[in-house]
Write a protein that holds these residues in place. Structure first.
Motif, PDB file in Angstrom:
ATOM      1  N   THR A   4       0.840  -1.203   0.000  1.00  0.00           N
ATOM      2  CA  THR A   4       0.000   0.000   0.000  1.00  0.00           C
ATOM      3  C   THR A   4       0.873   1.250   0.000  1.00  0.00           C
ATOM      4  N   PHE A 102      -3.798  -7.140  -7.668  1.00  0.00           N
ATOM      5  CA  PHE A 102      -4.335  -7.728  -6.441  1.00  0.00           C
ATOM      6  C   PHE A 102      -4.593  -9.226  -6.559  1.00  0.00           C
ATOM      7  N   CYS A 109      -5.797 -10.557  -3.024  1.00  0.00           N
ATOM      8  CA  CYS A 109      -5.229  -9.863  -1.871  1.00  0.00           C
ATOM      9  C   CYS A 109      -6.305  -9.639  -0.810  1.00  0.00           C
ATOM     10  N   GLN A 112      -6.907  -5.826   0.067  1.00  0.00           N
ATOM     11  CA  GLN A 112      -7.125  -4.848  -0.993  1.00  0.00           C
ATOM     12  C   GLN A 112      -8.202  -3.824  -0.662  1.00  0.00           C
ATOM     13  N   ARG A 116      -7.285   0.092  -0.819  1.00  0.00           N
ATOM     14  CA  ARG A 116      -8.035   1.034  -1.657  1.00  0.00           C
ATOM     15  C   ARG A 116      -8.492   2.236  -0.838  1.00  0.00           C
TER      16      ARG A 116
END
Length: 160
Positions: A4, A102, A109, A112, A116
């Motif tokens: 991230t 992802f 993932c 995810q 996001r």
């Protein structure tokens, strides 16, 4: 968490390299999710991952035998011209929701959703409060897994 952080750094760099795309996000904040998908497609924070085949698999007339170790080149797939026309062009209006970054299915993932939310907040705030900026010196973070930055010098900041 590392991926991230890498994704947000990649966004900062891509927007600095493509100020016309950054301007589109500033003009239309609804583009934030699409822009983040395009960042992930252009610069996957995890360029490759490994798997072991559980059965013989045929790919383009080549059989990969059961039990083989394979590298899935996610970043390469995200730049496949057969799927993404002008794949080397950064376009925040593209919205490539099918990028490979992802993963998908049982290998998708797990984080995810949180990634996001964090990236949308970072990109949305950047676009809301910073009209323009430049990038000076930067240092890549050298790892075996992620495509990331150790540091990015942001300069010439013009507040909105």
């Amino acid at each position: 968490m590392d991926t991230t952080i890498a994704s947000i750094g990649n966004a900062i760099m891509l927007f600095a390299e493509h100020p016309e795309q950054y301007a589109k996000v500033r003009e239309d904040p609804a583009l934030v999710p699409s822009a983040f998908n395009e960042v992930l497609r252009m610069h996957s924070p995890l360029p490759a991952t490994g798997r072991k085949t559980m059965r013989d698999v045929e790919v383009d007339d080549v059989v990969i035998p059961e039990g083989s170790q394979v590298a899935l080149l996610l970043a390469g797939g995200n730049r496949d011209e057969r799927h993404y026309p002008n794949a080397d062009t950064f376009d925040v209006t593209r919205n490539p929701v099918d990028h490979l970054t992802f993963g998908y299915g049982i290998h998708g993932c797990a984080g995810q959703g949180l990634a996001r939310l964090e990236a949308y907040a970072a990109i949305g705030s950047l676009a809301k409060y910073i009209k323009s900026y430049s990038v000076g010196d930067f240092t890549r973070k050298i790892t075996n897994t992620t495509r990331s930055y150790e540091s990015i010098l942001v300069t010439d900041i013009v507040r909105a």
